[in-house]
Structure formats: structure tokens, C-alpha cells
Design an enzyme around this catalytic site. Sequence first.
Site, PDB file in Angstrom:
ATOM      1  N   ASP A  84       2.579   1.879   3.359  1.00  0.00           N
ATOM      2  CA  ASP A  84       3.568   1.533   4.309  1.00  0.00           C
ATOM      3  C   ASP A  84       4.776   1.060   3.832  1.00  0.00           C
ATOM      4  OD1 ASP A  84       1.163  -0.533   4.722  1.00  0.00           O
ATOM      5  OD2 ASP A  84       1.446  -1.240   2.126  1.00  0.00           O
ATOM      6  N   HIS A  98       0.982  -0.947  -0.005  1.00  0.00           N
ATOM      7  CA  HIS A  98       0.168   0.494   0.081  1.00  0.00           C
ATOM      8  C   HIS A  98       0.732   0.905   0.165  1.00  0.00           C
ATOM      9  CE1 HIS A  98      -2.015  -2.356   2.269  1.00  0.00           C
ATOM     10  NE2 HIS A  98      -3.087  -2.531   1.770  1.00  0.00           N
TER      11      HIS A  98
HETATM   12  C1  XUL Z   1      -7.145  -6.957   4.581  1.00  0.00           C
HETATM   13  C2  XUL Z   1      -6.228  -6.844   3.145  1.00  0.00           C
HETATM   14  C3  XUL Z   1      -5.939  -6.043   2.801  1.00  0.00           C
HETATM   15  C4  XUL Z   1      -5.698  -6.187   0.904  1.00  0.00           C
HETATM   16  C5  XUL Z   1      -4.608  -5.077   0.520  1.00  0.00           C
HETATM   17  O1  XUL Z   1      -8.399  -7.314   4.901  1.00  0.00           O
HETATM   18  O2  XUL Z   1      -6.562  -8.208   2.825  1.00  0.00           O
HETATM   19  O3  XUL Z   1      -4.422  -6.318   3.380  1.00  0.00           O
HETATM   20  O4  XUL Z   1      -4.813  -7.190   0.599  1.00  0.00           O
HETATM   21  O5  XUL Z   1      -5.290  -4.121   0.890  1.00  0.00           O
END
Ligand code: XUL
Length: 440
Positions: A101, A98
Site C-alpha cells: 500500500d 500492507h
Molecule cells: C481482507 C482484509 C485485509 C486484512 C489485512 O478481507 O480484511 O485487508 O485486514 O490484510
Amino acid sequence: MYFENINKIKFEGVESSNPFSFKYYDADKIVNGKKMSEHLKFALSWWHTMCGDGTDMFGRGTADKSFNATSPIEISKHKVYAAFEIMEKLGIEYFCFHDRDIAPEGSTLKETNDYLDQIVPVIKSEMERTGIKLLWGTANCFNNPRYMCGAGTSPNADVFAYAAAQIKKALEITVELGGQGYVFWGGREGYETLLNTDMAKEQDNMAYLMKMAVEYGRKIGFTGDFYIEPKPKEPTKHQYDFDVATVLAFLRKYGLQNDFKMNIEANHATLAGHTFQHELRVARDNDVFGSIDANQGDMLLGWDTDQFPTNLYDTTMCMYEVLKSGGFTNGGLNFDAKARRASNTHEDIFLSYIAGMDAFAYGLLVANKMIEDGVIDEFVNRRYSSYNQGIGEKISNKSTSFEELEEYALNSAEPFAESGRQEYLENLVNQYIVLTGKKL
Ligand code: XUL
Ligand code: CO
């Protein structure tokens, strides 16, 4: 070096007693014409591995993820080098992140974007040095309080605009780093109560946000896949991207089905009351299978525990669906998983990835053998064989009518109630799981 006491993890085979070795994952081993590493396309999740420190509702972090740095931007830089060391040592060829992150959040959007612009070149040079690739990028539009009522589905247009700006930047970074995918996980796109919610407007807005993301992404040269990652609940009571079938209806309603595929997460499937295999099958049958968030939940808990996948039955049936889908193209197996809070050492990072990678390697071998031997196909084909001739063939060809079917039923004996042989098949899968181990 951040993990001096850990050497490159090698394949040592099932007899090895070295915990820092692979028992089943043999990257270059050819399975049905392709290297194991190409079948599995493992990815590291930046958020869990580099950022998750074990904080939970009842206690603060138990693991130190500062990697010997102090200021937020320095910590982010150290995380880059540490992440690439982890991936190189494990032989992991992809990663996922993300935006939030990889770099700290500043006090304005501009400042936050500047931080990203400092970190992205560091990641890029590590990618060039190692050959490690970005599987997918995404935007974290759920952590900041501004997103408490959603991002693309927020009741506040300013929040929608902020999310669009954030996704725009995340797309730019993904393209800059050659990412092969861009994920929309629902975050807080859902509701707590319909008393305050205009569900139709929220979903319309979400679709518009996605449409703009596709248009902008294609404009700046993104040729990979957009993914939606279904999840039925958590953090909101009801998430709009409930499961693969619900997301399919949404994509088709808004004409997004050609640009989006599914990123299917094991633990989200079970939260939706489905098996992991079910979600993969629905995606495969509808040509929207894309990528996987590999993890497992705890059947006794009702939330997303994101555990490293170690259940061989599940990894087998997952790889069965992946192989039947023709394997990954742009997608891969991202370990959206974290070591348990009490597994708080750096060694645990390696041990948990080794566990997940071995479980998937084993699942690949079993699934491939079952497909090679045709045992399940053969059974299923036989089960439906009445559709291959006579009245069945006419049904298959859609060339009959109610009149003809009535005539046929009136003149036939009572249909034979044939056994589905579930227990036999379950035992057959067990036999393949055990036999695969014996032949290694
Ligand atoms: C949350 C989840 C996230 C997604 C990416 O449950 O799985 O980490 O994979 O936003
Ligand atoms: Co996920």
C-alpha cells in the site's frame, strides 16, 4: 494541503447540523476512567483510504487517489502527506498498512524493497511530527499473480521463499516504525478444490512460516503482538483461517498460541455465519483477543463489502466485549472499511470516518452504561446461580461423579424449565441505546 476545504473535525454534539463534526465522539471525554480516544484507539487503513479508488468487477475507479502526483513513487509520497492530513483532521492516532500500500512494486524484489526504503523515512518523519503511531503492519502476499495458489500455503517452494522474504522486510519496516502489531490475514491461504490440494502439507508450511516470522521478529526487537485475522472464504473458496475457533485449534496444534492473538473483523465474522460479538467472545474466553478490523457487511450480500460501521447495535455489542476483555492493549479499532463506489469525493472519506467513529463512540457509551449498571451480568449470574451451591457447586468444583449425579437426579423433582428471557434482554439493550442518546 490536500483537503483545503476541510477543517479539523471537532466534537459538536448531537444537536449539531454540521456534517463535518462529531456528534458522539468526544476524544477527551472520560468514560470509566479513560479517555474515549484511549478506549477506541481508532486507526486508518492505508489500503482502502489511500489506495482504494472504487474499482470493482464491473467498472474502473470512480475516485482519484493520485493526490496531484504522477510517477508511482511520487504518488506514494503524496499519499503519506495526505494520509497524515486526514488523520490529523479526524484526530485519528493510529494507522495500518500492507507493504504494497505504501510503496510501488518494482520489477524485482530488490527494486521493490528500495522503493520501500524511500517511503519509510517519509512516514517516520510524519509520525514524529504528529505523534501518530503505527497500529500494525502486514505484507500483501495475495495480489501478485505469483501468489495465485497461496503464499505460505503455495504448492511451489519458490513462492514460499518469496513470501518469507517479503514478510521479513515487512517485519523490519513495522519494527522501524514502532508498530505494536503484525498481522497475518490469510490472503489466498486456502484452496479452491481438494482434488489438487495437500491440505495437511499446506497448513504445516503455513505454521512454519509463522514460526519463522515470530523468531525473526523477536530477534529484531518486535515486542508487540502477532495477529491472525480469521476469514472463512474470499478470495479462496475455503480459507484455512476460517474463524476464531478454527484458528485457535491451528495455533494450539503448532504451539503458536503464546505469540498470536486475533484481529477480528466484523464482516469476516458474518461471512463465517457468526455474529461479530460471537467471534469477540470466543477470543475473549480463550485469552486471544487482540485487535479489531471495524467495518460491517451487508446481510443480503455474500461477500466482504467492507462498509463503514454504522449499526449501533453491533458497535454496542462489540464495545461490550472489548470492555469486558479489559480494553485494548497493543490492539485498536482499525477501519478496514471503504466508502461506497458512488461516494467518490474527498469529502466522503471524512464523512465515512466520522460515521464510523461516531457509531463506535456511541456503542462505547451504551456498553459502558450497561456494564456499570450490571444489568446483563446480573441476569446471567442469576441464570447460572444453581451452580453456586449444593450439587451445582460440586459440578463447578469438578468434585462429583456420575454415581452421585444419578443418585441426586433419582431423588429430585423434575428440573424447572426456566425462561431464557431473550426478548426481554433484547428490549433492554434497545432501552439502553435510546436512553444513552437522551442523556447526551
Ligand atoms: C481482507 C482484509 C485485509 C486484512 C489485512 O478481507 O480484511 O485487508 O485486514 O490484510
Ligand atoms: Co481486515
